[in-house]
Structures are given as structure tokens and as C-alpha cells.
Write an enzyme that holds these catalytic residues in place. Structure first.
Site, PDB file in Angstrom:
ATOM      1  N   LYS A  97       0.827  -1.042   0.194  1.00 35.38           N
ATOM      2  CA  LYS A  97      -0.026  -0.024   0.022  1.00 35.38           C
ATOM      3  C   LYS A  97       0.954   1.143  -0.148  1.00 35.38           C
ATOM      4  O   LYS A  97       1.703   1.643   0.947  1.00 35.38           O
ATOM      5  CB  LYS A  97      -1.056   0.086   1.289  1.00 35.38           C
ATOM      6  N   ASP A 115      -2.441  10.184   3.078  1.00 32.05           N
ATOM      7  CA  ASP A 115      -3.875   9.934   3.596  1.00 32.05           C
ATOM      8  C   ASP A 115      -4.439  11.054   4.496  1.00 32.05           C
ATOM      9  O   ASP A 115      -4.530  10.926   5.619  1.00 32.05           O
ATOM     10  CB  ASP A 115      -4.003   8.642   4.181  1.00 32.05           C
ATOM     11  N   LYS A 150      -9.654  13.234   7.753  1.00 35.21           N
ATOM     12  CA  LYS A 150      -9.228  12.941   9.207  1.00 35.21           C
ATOM     13  C   LYS A 150      -9.393  14.240  10.018  1.00 35.21           C
ATOM     14  O   LYS A 150      -9.136  15.284   9.388  1.00 35.21           O
ATOM     15  CB  LYS A 150      -8.179  12.525   8.960  1.00 35.21           C
ATOM     16  N   ASP A 164       1.695   6.763   5.274  1.00 34.89           N
ATOM     17  CA  ASP A 164       0.708   5.863   4.936  1.00 34.89           C
ATOM     18  C   ASP A 164       1.159   4.987   3.630  1.00 34.89           C
ATOM     19  O   ASP A 164       0.515   4.107   2.961  1.00 34.89           O
ATOM     20  CB  ASP A 164      -0.452   6.350   4.566  1.00 34.89           C
ATOM     21  N   ASP A 187     -12.182   7.078   3.786  1.00 37.28           N
ATOM     22  CA  ASP A 187     -10.630   6.835   4.543  1.00 37.28           C
ATOM     23  C   ASP A 187     -10.340   5.578   4.587  1.00 37.28           C
ATOM     24  O   ASP A 187      -9.348   5.418   4.936  1.00 37.28           O
ATOM     25  CB  ASP A 187     -10.844   7.526   5.934  1.00 37.28           C
ATOM     26  N   GLU A 221      -9.355   3.884   2.345  1.00 35.75           N
ATOM     27  CA  GLU A 221      -8.919   3.743   1.031  1.00 35.75           C
ATOM     28  C   GLU A 221      -7.636   2.649   0.690  1.00 35.75           C
ATOM     29  O   GLU A 221      -7.606   2.379  -0.575  1.00 35.75           O
ATOM     30  CB  GLU A 221      -8.331   5.120   0.310  1.00 35.75           C
ATOM     31  N   ARG A 258      -7.535  -0.389   1.282  1.00 32.95           N
ATOM     32  CA  ARG A 258      -8.165  -1.495   0.649  1.00 32.95           C
ATOM     33  C   ARG A 258      -8.438  -1.557  -0.799  1.00 32.95           C
ATOM     34  O   ARG A 258      -8.379  -2.383  -1.607  1.00 32.95           O
ATOM     35  CB  ARG A 258      -9.348  -2.057   1.806  1.00 32.95           C
TER      36      ARG A 258
HETATM   37  N1  BES Z   1      -3.947   4.984   6.979  1.00 31.50           N
HETATM   38  C1  BES Z   1      -5.094   4.632   7.835  1.00 31.50           C
HETATM   39  C2  BES Z   1      -4.733   3.669   9.138  1.00 31.50           C
HETATM   40  C3  BES Z   1      -3.917   4.096   9.799  1.00 31.50           C
HETATM   41  C4  BES Z   1      -4.365   4.771  11.106  1.00 31.50           C
HETATM   42  C5  BES Z   1      -2.427   4.049   9.903  1.00 31.50           C
HETATM   43  C6  BES Z   1      -3.607   5.351  12.021  1.00 31.50           C
HETATM   44  C7  BES Z   1      -1.662   4.363  10.770  1.00 31.50           C
HETATM   45  C8  BES Z   1      -2.198   5.267  11.866  1.00 31.50           C
HETATM   46  C9  BES Z   1      -6.300   4.095   6.936  1.00 31.50           C
HETATM   47  O1  BES Z   1      -6.304   4.303   5.615  1.00 31.50           O
HETATM   48  C10 BES Z   1      -7.198   4.495   7.483  1.00 31.50           C
HETATM   49  O2  BES Z   1      -7.763   5.748   7.544  1.00 31.50           O
HETATM   50  N2  BES Z   1      -8.219   3.516   8.127  1.00 31.50           N
HETATM   51  C11 BES Z   1      -9.363   3.869   8.971  1.00 31.50           C
HETATM   52  C12 BES Z   1     -10.539   2.850   8.436  1.00 31.50           C
HETATM   53  C13 BES Z   1     -11.872   3.062   8.739  1.00 31.50           C
HETATM   54  C14 BES Z   1     -12.350   4.525   8.248  1.00 31.50           C
HETATM   55  C15 BES Z   1     -12.597   1.723   8.620  1.00 31.50           C
HETATM   56  C16 BES Z   1      -9.455   3.613  10.208  1.00 31.50           C
HETATM   57  O3  BES Z   1      -8.398   2.845  10.601  1.00 31.50           O
HETATM   58  O4  BES Z   1      -9.752   4.362  11.176  1.00 31.50           O
HETATM   59 ZN    ZN Z   2      -4.586   5.002   4.746  1.00 25.56          ZN
HETATM   60 MN    MN Z   3      -7.354   6.230   5.624  1.00 23.14          MN
END
Ligand code: BES
Ligand code: ZN
Ligand code: MN
Length: 494
Positions: A259, A264, A271, A282, A341, A343, A345
Site C-alpha cells: 500500500k 492520506d 481525518k 501511509d 478514509d 482507501e 483496501r
Molecule cells: N492509513 C489509515 C490507517 C492508519 C491509522 C494507519 C492510523 C496508521 C495510523 C487508513 O487508511 C485508515 O484511515 N483506516 C481507517 C479505516 C476506517 C475508516 C474503517 C481507520 O483505521 O480508522
Molecule cells: Zn490510509
Molecule cells: Mn485512510
């Protein structure tokens, strides 16, 4: 940072710190005894006047001991002598370096002459990893904050043999540095095209690198990946890196998919401001895969390996995708984007599908900073491992143990599939808070087409601040490079 292996009779300059081991219950190594004798017992008295016992992780520094003519002695706790090994030497050497790097002294000598050269070589790796620094953008740093130690000498019984043993580890650390640099770069510098350019330069190592732009990806039907990047003025890229090291260049490859979300923001599901700067890393999964390819090429691994990086920037904007949008992935499966967010996946869905369609690899392992939930579950010392294949999992877990990069397997029960059922499309991209890392993995599994596959959720391990490990200075870890290099070396090379 210069690392050299020297013989036991070497003399050390006055600006040097000399580190020697003391084992549990104050059992001095030969080197520590020699230093103690030359200082007329100064070290033994220092030990007696402190709580230092030689337990693993302890250290005791003695400045300019009488009679030695050197700047400092560091007694390093080695734990029980019988348990001391290369991995322990790596950690201890890294700690000794970290303790003196900004002391004003210019050299560090670590005495490991009693140990096999492989142990000293691993200590060299520890020092090299500990000496990583991302200071490209510091123009006004005060000299007294900069590292002063520029040379590390490892005292060994056979310097030539130790140098030979260190050579491949030095190559491996170059690959970790490459990954750490990618991760550390801010997103205004390292956007998808710049990431792709840096990967393209790996051709100098003998890798084949192709870069697909948005036009090519659109022609392939990658609506899922492209939807993530469409709010950004930066063009999305897919990097395809091949290492053909097997005797037969057409032999079935192994595949690693990363990824690479260069930034992000969350997109329209934006966010919160607090901590958003962390989302420049990210792309830690893509960086780890790029680092792995660097490592494999660096040591001319006898195996065919493909690395695929999905490189995008997730931004809000007039053309950004909206919550509720439905995209069609390369597989033909439609995806309802409930939360922009989630994204990573979406990027991996097309990268994984493309990978298995084009290469029919033995297996696919993806690395992704995928979910905040994995940090809640496992913290910062273990990445989550999810897999449809026990044999692949066991091999990854074994490589985790050997490399020291933590992995912990979590289940992907079919009963949780309900959480990602969509009312309007084949699947939706979020499954709610319960088991958030698991439903993310289940989502990915829809795009592996039954191939043996493992997913490493490295959201907690790609970056440490502060770091609890001396081989990892605060910041980018390069997590995955050592683990996967080990995994490939131990199981797939002729
Ligand atoms: N890049 C983030 C995950 C992340 C969060 C990595 C904190 C490192 C530190 C990912 O793209 C994301 O935003 N995931 C969301 C998913 C949710 C919207 C289902 C998350 O984990 O909050
Ligand atoms: Zn992300
Ligand atoms: Mn995200």
C-alpha cells in the site's frame, strides 16, 4: 558512519569510547577484565558503587578512567552468558552506539573478540541500523546536537572473516535505509510519481521496473485504485518491480504487494487535524516492498520475485470520490465506498488482482498501514498477520522470530463477512468498529482469487515515535524488509 573490524591488540585514540560486555551477576567478559586491570580496578569499583549487575539492557558508563587513555568505558549488560547470541549483540551494540553517538566522542570500539565473527557482524548491523538519520532538511542544526561518533570499530578475533560476515548485512541495511528514506520523506516531496522515479532507479541493481500511469490503469479497469487518487492533482501510479534471480527466469515468482498512499487525508471523509501529519507514512507498505526488492537484488537472491506498489494520494477536492460512490474494480467486483478514509483496501484490491492475473505467483504477501484498529489490538511491536494459508503463515511467523520483527496472527472468520455486505454493490469498504482490522483483511481476501495469501497490517510498526528499540531511531522503521528478506532466504531459494 564508518564501521570497521579490528584486531584485539588495536590501540584506541583518546576520543574513543570502548564498550565491553559484563554478563549476569557481574561476570566480566575478558575485555572488561582487561580494561579493569589496566585502570587499576576503576571499573570494578564503579560497578560496586552502582546497581549495575550485567542484566540484559543495563549499561554503566565510566568517563575517562585513570590509566586507560580513552574517553569513556561503557559496560554493557549481556544477561546470562549462556543466552548471549548474535541477536543480543545486535541490540547491545545499537544501544552502546545510541548512548555515545552525541557525546562529543568521535569513535566507539565494541569488544566482541571472545565471540564468533557472526556475532560481531550482527553487532555491526545493529550499529548501522541505529545510526540511521533523516536530516536532509535540517540546515540550522546546532553542532552539539549532531552525532559526533563517526567511526565504530568492532574488536574481533579475525577482522577479515568478520568483514566477510558483515558484508551481506551491510547490503541488507542499505535496503532498510532505502525504505526508511522513502517513509521519512514528506508528501510534498514524495508523491506517487516521485516514489515511482526513486523505484525506477533501482534498475541499477538489476531489477526490472515498469511504471503504469492512470491511462494504463484505466485501460485495465482499475476503478477501485483510481477512485482513491482522483481527488488529487498528483497522478496515481502502479510500480511493477521484478527480480529474476532463479536459474529459470520464467519460473513461478513470489509476489509482494504494498500500500503506497503517499498522503492520506481521509479524502471527503476527512481525518481530524490532530496527528494528520503522520499520514505521510501511509506508504510504509510500499516502501517495505521496495526495500525488500532492493535487498534481494543487493544479494542476488536465487529466486524470482515480483513487487507491486499501488501509489496514490488520498485528497479531498472537487473531483474526489464521495461516500456512497460505487466503483468497479479490475476483478469486476463492484465496491460501495462508504468511507473514503478506508482507501488502502481499495488500492490493494486492484493491485492484488492485477498481481495474480499477470504473474500467477506462488503466493501473495501484502503489506499495508491499513487500520488504526491494529494499533489498538497489538500496539507498536507487532504487526497483524492475516492469511488463508497455514503453511505460509507459519513460515512468516518463523521469519518474524528470526528477524525480531514482530508478527501476530489474527483470524479472518467468514462469519464476519456480513459486516462488509453492501445494500447496493457486491461489497462495501468498511465493516464498522468491531474487528476493524479483520474486516479490512476479509475485504482484501475478495481480491486474491483463491491464491495463498497473507496480509500484514503494519499501521503500528511502520513508524515509532518514540522508539523502544535501539536499532530503530525515532521515526521510520523499515519494518518488513528484514522479516521478508529472511522469509525468502529461508524457504524459497534454490
Ligand atoms: N492509513 C489509515 C490507517 C492508519 C491509522 C494507519 C492510523 C496508521 C495510523 C487508513 O487508511 C485508515 O484511515 N483506516 C481507517 C479505516 C476506517 C475508516 C474503517 C481507520 O483505521 O480508522
Ligand atoms: Zn490510509
Ligand atoms: Mn485512510
Amino acid at each position: 558512519m564508518q564501521i570497521e573490524f579490528v584486531a584485539p591488540d588495536s590501540a584506541f585514540a583518546a576520543n574513543t569510547a570502548v564498550a565491553a560486555l559484563v554478563f549476569a551477576d557481574k561476570a566480566m567478559s575478558q575485555a572488561a577484565q582487561d580494561l579493569d586491570r589496566a585502570s587499576e580496578g576503576a571499573l570494578g569499583r564503579a560497578v560496586a558503587a552502582s546497581r549495575f549487575t550485567g542484566a540484559k539492557g543495563q549499561s554503566l558508563e565510566v568517563s575517562a578512567p585513570h590509566g586507560l587513555g580513552i574517553g569513556r568505558v561503557i559496560l554493557m549488560g549481556g544477561g546470562p552468558r549462556a543466552e548471549f547470541n548474535a541477536k543480543a549483540a545486535e541490540q547491545i551494540a545499537a544501544s552502546a552506539y545510541a548512548a555515545v553517538k552525541a557525546s562529543g566522542l568521535e569513535a566507539l570500539a565494541i569488544d566482541l573478540a571472545e565471540w564468533p565473527v557472526e556475532v560481531a557482524a550482527q553487532a555491526g548491523l545493529g550499529v548501522r541500523l541505529a545510526a540511521y538519520r533523516f536530516d536532509r532538511y535540517r540546515t540550522t542544526e546546532k553542532p552539539d546536537k549532531k552525532p559526533s561518533v563517526t567511526k565504530v570499530q568492532l574488536v574481533v578475533s579475525d577482522p577479515d572473516k568478520a568483514t566477510d560476515a558483515y558484508d551481506p548485512l551491510s547490503t541488507l541495511s542499505d535496503a532498510v535505509y532505502f525504505a526508511r528514506d522513502l517513509i521519512s520523506e514528506p508528501a510534498n516531496i514524495l508523491y506517487p510519481e516521485e516514489f515511482a522515479r526513486r523505484v525506477k532507479r533501482l534498475e541499477a541493481l538489476g531489477l526490472e521496473v515498469e511504471i503504469l500511469g492512470e491511462k494504463e490503469m484505466a485501460a485495465l479497469g482499475m476503478g477501485s485504485l483510481l477512485g482513491v487518487g482522483q481527488g488529487s492533482i498528483r497522478e496515481s501510479q502502479l510500480a511493477v518491480i521484478q527480480w529474476k534471480g532463479a536459474a529459470d527466469p520464467a519460473a513461478q515468482p513470489l509476489a509482494f504487494v504494498g500500500k503506497g498512499v503517499c498522503f492520506d487525508t481521509g479524502g471527503i471523509s476527512i481525518k481530524p487535524a490532530d496527528g494528520m501529519e503522520d499520514m505521510k507514512w501511509d506508504m510504509g507498505g510500499a516502501a517495505a516492498v521496495a526495500g525488500l526488492m532492493h535487498a534481494l537484488a543487493g544479494r542476488k537472491a536465487k529466486v524470482n520475485v515480483v513487487g507491486i506498489l499501488g501509489l496514490v494520494e488520498n485528497m479531498p477536492g472537487g473531483n474526489a470520490q464521495r461516500p456512497g460512490d460505487i466503483v468497479t474494480s479490475m476483478s469486476g467486483k463492484t465496491i460501495e465506498v462508504i468511507n473514503t478514509d478506508a482507501e488502502g483496501r481499495l488500492v490493494l484490491a486492484d493491485a492484488l488482482w492485477y498481481c495474480q492475473q499477470r504473474f500467477q505467483p506462488k503466493f501473495m504477501v501484502d503489506l499495508a498501514t491499513l487500520t488504526g484498529a491494529i494499533i489498538i489490538a497489538l500496539g507498536h511491536d507487532y504487526a497483524g498477520l492475516f492469511s488463508n494459508n497455514d503453511d505460509l503463515s507459519d513460515k512468516l511467523l518463523a521469519a518474524s522470530k528470526a528477524s525480531g520483527e514482530g508478527l501476530w496472527r489474527l483470524p479472518i472468520p467468514a462469519s464476519y463477512e456480513k459486516q462488509i455486505e453492501s445494500m447496493a454493490a457486491d461489497i462495501k469498504n468498511v465493516g464498522g468498529r468491531p474487528g476493524g482490522s479483520i474486516t479490512a483483511a476479509l475485504f482484501l481476501q475478495h481480491f486474491v482469487n483463491g491464491l495463498p495469501w497473507a496480509h500484514l497490517d503494519i499501521a503500528g510498526t511502520a513508524w515509532k515515535k518514540p522508539s523502544s528499540d535501539a536499532t530503530i531511531p525515532d521515526g521510520a522503521t523499515g519494518f518488513g524488509v528484514q522479516l521478508l528478506d529472511r522469509f525468502v532466504a529461508d524457504h524459497y531459494e534454490a
